[in-house]
Write a protein that holds these residues in place. Structure first.
Motif, mmCIF file in Angstrom:
data_model
loop_
_atom_site.group_PDB
_atom_site.id
_atom_site.type_symbol
_atom_site.label_atom_id
_atom_site.label_comp_id
_atom_site.label_asym_id
_atom_site.label_seq_id
_atom_site.Cartn_x
_atom_site.Cartn_y
_atom_site.Cartn_z
ATOM 1 N N THR A 54 -3.550 7.017 -10.227
ATOM 2 C CA THR A 54 -2.820 5.756 -10.128
ATOM 3 C C THR A 54 -2.051 5.737 -8.804
ATOM 4 O OG1 THR A 54 -0.909 6.677 -11.280
ATOM 5 C CG2 THR A 54 -2.572 5.561 -12.635
ATOM 6 N N LYS A 55 -1.791 4.546 -8.319
ATOM 7 C CA LYS A 55 -1.152 4.408 -7.004
ATOM 8 C C LYS A 55 0.176 5.146 -6.943
ATOM 9 C CE LYS A 55 -0.353 0.958 -3.419
ATOM 10 N NZ LYS A 55 -1.337 1.551 -2.499
ATOM 11 N N LYS A 56 0.933 5.091 -8.041
ATOM 12 C CA LYS A 56 2.263 5.718 -8.022
ATOM 13 C C LYS A 56 2.192 7.250 -7.999
ATOM 14 C CE LYS A 56 2.937 5.567 -13.058
ATOM 15 N NZ LYS A 56 3.025 7.025 -13.278
ATOM 16 N N ASP A 57 1.016 7.786 -8.419
ATOM 17 C CA ASP A 57 0.871 9.239 -8.457
ATOM 18 C C ASP A 57 0.165 9.815 -7.232
ATOM 19 O OD1 ASP A 57 2.115 9.458 -10.947
ATOM 20 O OD2 ASP A 57 0.251 9.066 -12.029
ATOM 21 N N ARG A 58 -0.309 8.952 -6.340
ATOM 22 C CA ARG A 58 -1.000 9.442 -5.150
ATOM 23 C C ARG A 58 -0.002 9.989 -4.128
ATOM 24 N NH1 ARG A 58 -4.451 4.029 -4.236
ATOM 25 N NH2 ARG A 58 -5.239 3.874 -6.375
ATOM 26 N N GLU A 96 0.365 10.772 -0.247
ATOM 27 C CA GLU A 96 -0.263 10.388 1.010
ATOM 28 C C GLU A 96 -0.751 11.605 1.779
ATOM 29 O OE1 GLU A 96 0.840 7.871 5.094
ATOM 30 O OE2 GLU A 96 2.213 7.897 3.388
ATOM 31 N N ASP A 149 -7.518 4.131 0.108
ATOM 32 C CA ASP A 149 -6.257 4.826 0.382
ATOM 33 C C ASP A 149 -6.586 6.184 1.014
ATOM 34 O OD1 ASP A 149 -3.546 5.277 0.476
ATOM 35 O OD2 ASP A 149 -3.212 5.021 -1.685
#
Length: 392
Positions: free
Chosen positions: A225-229, A231, A244
């Motif tokens: 999920t985006k919140k767990d990625r 960078e 991403d």
């Protein structure tokens, strides 16, 4: 001659009152109804497609009248330049989105001149920098609109500027349409060549399925999920390609990814099969296939992008290509030598296509820059000054 800068609040009536319509029309009288989708981008013309009784729209909708200028105030419509001039309204009255800002010009300002002023990219950039509100619902503040200053020459000079911009923008739009058509033609020519290559199967071509010639690695995919990625430097692939970059990877080899879901499975505005190389992560919106040979993989990539997948896709609202359907797709099976020959021929034409696309896209960028330059010159006085010098 120096032009005076005037606040928009001083030379326009912003948000004219709805009571005007109620004074001149009956509750049953029809008026034009303009939702946000009908406010254009890059054109002053509104799409007038619907009429409603005055009684239906006087509640929460925004009122405007003939020759009023409309500007979207909410993100992303403001940044996209949704803007227009109300003309041809039913009974001279319109109602529309509550996210419209309405300007009524005075006798010292014509609507078309205001339209071009609001069209400037610099105006949108300044407005975007001060937008307020929650993410997805940000709006340009009332104070920014009221306090923005417009250079105000005499009305006759405004008309001259508008006439020059109208002609120049019409010419630019024609050039843009021709360039976009050339881009489309080049792409269609390549797609036609692909279909021709794969329709003329020769010796050494055997009918097969993806399951027979490729190893499916879908079980190794892991969505994040985006919140767990976190960078990082590694590409994170989804149905449309890289979505991403993350700090870890699952795969470290050249593999073929095929879209699992999304409207593009049917619309085909961009490739549904694409090669991933290096170290990368794949979520559960793209199938992962391994081939024994890189030329065979590229051969199948070209093939999948040349055919319709509609017979294999389930669901129209949310199109999906499940693993069972993917594995059952009929494909030609060839050896590496045949695959290499076909891939090299297609790749050579694709390189030419890419070169043509770069040329046309550069031309489109130059046309966009030309519009920006003309708008900058128009409101600095350079546009008519140069025309005067040429005329002299």
């Amino acid at each position: 001659m120096t032009w005076k800068n005037v606040r928009l609040a001083e030379c326009c009536e912003i948000k004219p009152p709805k009571s005007e319509a109620k004074k001149t029309l009956k509750e049953s009288d029809l008026v034009s109804f303009v939702p946000m989708n009908n406010l254009g981008i890059g054109t002053p013309h509104l799409a007038l497609e619907e009429d409603k009784a005055l009684s239906e729209v006087t509640g929460s909708y925004t009122y405007f009248a003939e020759n009023d200028v409309l500007l979207a105030k909410i993100t992303p419509c403001f940044e996209n330049g949704k803007l227009g001039i109300a003309k041809g309204l039913t009974n001279g009255v319109g109602f529309g989105s509550s996210e419209f800002i309405v300007f009524r010009t005075s006798n010292q300002l014509i609507p078309e001149y205001l339209y071009y002023y609001l069209l400037r990219p610099s105006f949108r950039e300044q407005g975007q920098a001060v937008m307020t509100g929650a993410v997805g619902h940000k709006r340009v503040p009332k104070e920014f609109i009221e306090d923005s200053e417009i250079p105000l020459p005499l009305v006759e000079e405004q008309k001259r500027i508008v006439a020059i911009l109208d002609q120049a923008f019409a010419d630019i739009d024609k050039a843009r349409a021709l360039t976009e058509q050339n881009l489309k033609n080049a792409r269609e020519l390549f797609e036609s060549y692909l279909q021709q290559v794969f329709s003329l199967s020769g010796d050494g071509w055997v009918d097969s399925t993806l399951a027979d010639i490729a190893e499916n690695l879908d079980s190794k995919r892991i969505p994040i999920t985006k919140k767990d990625r976190v960078e990082g430097e590694h590409p994170y692939y989804g149905a449309s390609g890289i979505v991403d970059y993350v700090n870890d990877y699952i795969f470290d080899e050249e593999l073929l990814l095929v879209s699992e879901d999304g409207a593009n499975l049917l619309a085909r505005t961009y490739p549904i099969a694409f090669t991933a190389t290096g170290k990368y992560w794949v979520n559960n919106h793209a199938h992962v296939l391994r081939f024994k040979d890189s030329f065979i993989q590229k051969f199948i990539e070209y093939y999948l992008n040349s055919i319709s997948l509609e017979p294999y896709v389930s669901g129209m609202a949310q199109p999906k290509l499940n693993q069972k359907a993917l594995n059952s797709i009929s494909v030609p099976s060839v050896d590496s030598v045949i695959a290499k020959d076909i891939v090299e021929r297609i790749s050579a034409l694709e390189d030419e296509l890419n070169q043509v696309q770069r040329i046309y896209k550069a031309k489109l960028d130059r046309l966009d820059e030309l519009k920006k330059s003309l708008l900058q010159k128009a409101f600095s006085g350079e546009l008519t000054k140069r025309c005067n010098e040429v005329a002299a």
